[in-house]
Design an enzyme around this catalytic site. Structure first.
Site, PDB file in Angstrom:
ATOM      1  N   LYS A 113       0.855  -1.189   0.000  1.00 25.10           N
ATOM      2  CA  LYS A 113       0.000   0.000   0.000  1.00 25.10           C
ATOM      3  C   LYS A 113       0.891   1.238   0.000  1.00 25.10           C
ATOM      4  CE  LYS A 113      -2.477   1.388   3.812  1.00 25.10           C
ATOM      5  NZ  LYS A 113      -1.881   2.701   4.112  1.00 25.10           N
ATOM      6  N   GLU A 182      -9.046   7.816   3.868  1.00 23.56           N
ATOM      7  CA  GLU A 182      -8.944   8.117   5.306  1.00 23.56           C
ATOM      8  C   GLU A 182      -9.414   9.539   5.609  1.00 23.56           C
ATOM      9  OE1 GLU A 182      -5.190   7.096   7.092  1.00 23.56           O
ATOM     10  OE2 GLU A 182      -5.735   8.013   9.010  1.00 23.56           O
TER      11      GLU A 182
HETATM   12  O1  KIV Z   1      -0.658   2.670   8.717  1.00 23.33           O
HETATM   13  C1  KIV Z   1      -1.852   2.391   8.894  1.00 23.33           C
HETATM   14  O2  KIV Z   1      -2.259   1.756   9.874  1.00 23.33           O
HETATM   15  C2  KIV Z   1      -2.792   2.843   7.884  1.00 23.33           C
HETATM   16  C3  KIV Z   1      -4.242   2.827   8.266  1.00 23.33           C
HETATM   17  C4  KIV Z   1      -4.523   3.987   9.129  1.00 23.33           C
HETATM   18  C5  KIV Z   1      -5.115   2.765   7.070  1.00 23.33           C
HETATM   19  O3  KIV Z   1      -2.412   3.237   6.824  1.00 23.33           O
END
Ligand code: KIV
Length: 277
Positions: A113, A182
């Site tokens: 991600k 978010e």
């Molecule tokens: O790093 C994380 O936990 C995240 C979430 C807040 C989606 O990116």
């Protein structure tokens, strides 16, 4: 059965909500997996909740690989998504592909991600072209905390809302299989979820998204440095842990622990021989 990128797609098509939680270690991953959570995010939030930094900016590739590999060993069915840390992909498309590859090869992640929309579409495309599934992350992107001037809700003005929509579309067009959104107003997140063909996973983005993600320490009441408005406390594990630590303290001090059942035995004969000498 193992949750896959195909499962994300079919959940969106069937209108089944997707569940994702963060985890950063083996035993938590096992518990979430056994609870049936669809996907586990090894978030760079580990910098805050596991390592005690005030934001996510100091997290390194080595931190992410270390925690990702531990989670992957515990996630039998859950799909593991690992965050690309700050400056592991912003510097160049080459760095983005190289570091995404490390999270897969050394961190055993199923996907990576990264934060950003229009500005990082080229990076997402290059990683996807290397056969690595990418989850996008738009709206309030914590790695931009200094640029935003704090952890603030995004997309409230017409211009900002249009930017969030453009980011969502850019991430999808670049080939991401899903996107986290978010801290944006619920109606905007719902509109974007309806517009996109890929699943939109919300955090602080209301109930109109295709799935939800939370930091597990937030939803279990284990982290009190910063509690976002959207973090519902599903259990108070923090209080249970503190009580357990207090009971241990009291029993050791008073001599009630360890008791006979926690103790190994030795034959009297052996003891006699030892003490004779
Ligand atoms: O790093 C994380 O936990 C995240 C979430 C807040 C989606 O990116």
């Amino acid at each position: 059965m193992k949750f896959t990128t195909a499962s994300f797609k079919s959940a969106k098509q069937k209108g089944n909500k997707i569940t994702m939680l963060t985890a950063y270690d083996y035993s938590t991953a096992c518990l979430e997996d056994e609870a049936g959570v669809d996907a586990i995010l090894v978030g760079d939030s580990l910098g805050m909740v596991m390592l005690g930094y005030e934001n996510t900016l100091s997290v390194t590739m080595e931190d992410m690989i270390h925690h990702s590999a531990a989670v992957a060993r515990g996630a039998k069915n859950a799909f593991v998504v690992t965050d690309m840390p700050f400056m592991s992909y912003q510097t160049s498309v080459y760095d983005a592909v190289k570091n995404a590859g490390r999270l897969i090869k050394e961190g055993y992640a199923d996907a990576v991600k990264l934060e950003g929309g229009v500005k990082f579409a080229e990076h997402i495309r290059a990683i996807v072209d290397a056969s690595i599934p990418v989850m996008g992350h738009i709206g309030m992107t914590p790695q931009s905390v200094n640029a935003f001037g704090g952890f603030k809700v995004q997309g409230k003005s017409i211009a900002d809302a249009k930017q969030v929509i453009a980011d969502a579309k850019a991430v999808q067009e670049a080939g991401a299989f899903a996107v986290v959104i978010e801290c944006v107003p619920a109606l905007l997140a719902k509109y974007i979820s309806n517009e996109l063909t890929i699943p939109v996973i919300g955090i602080g983005a209301g109930a109109g998204c295709d799935g939800q993600v939370l930091v597990y320490q937030d939803m279990l009441g284990m982290y009190s440095d910063f509690t976002p408005k959207f973090a519902k406390k599903f259990e108070d594990v923090g209080t249970s842990m503190k009580n357990g630590f207090k009971y241990y303290f009291e029993e050791v001090k008073s001599g009630r622990f360890p008791a006979a059942e926690h103790t190994f035995k030795i034959d009297d004969e052996v003891m006699e021989k030892i003490t004779e000498e």
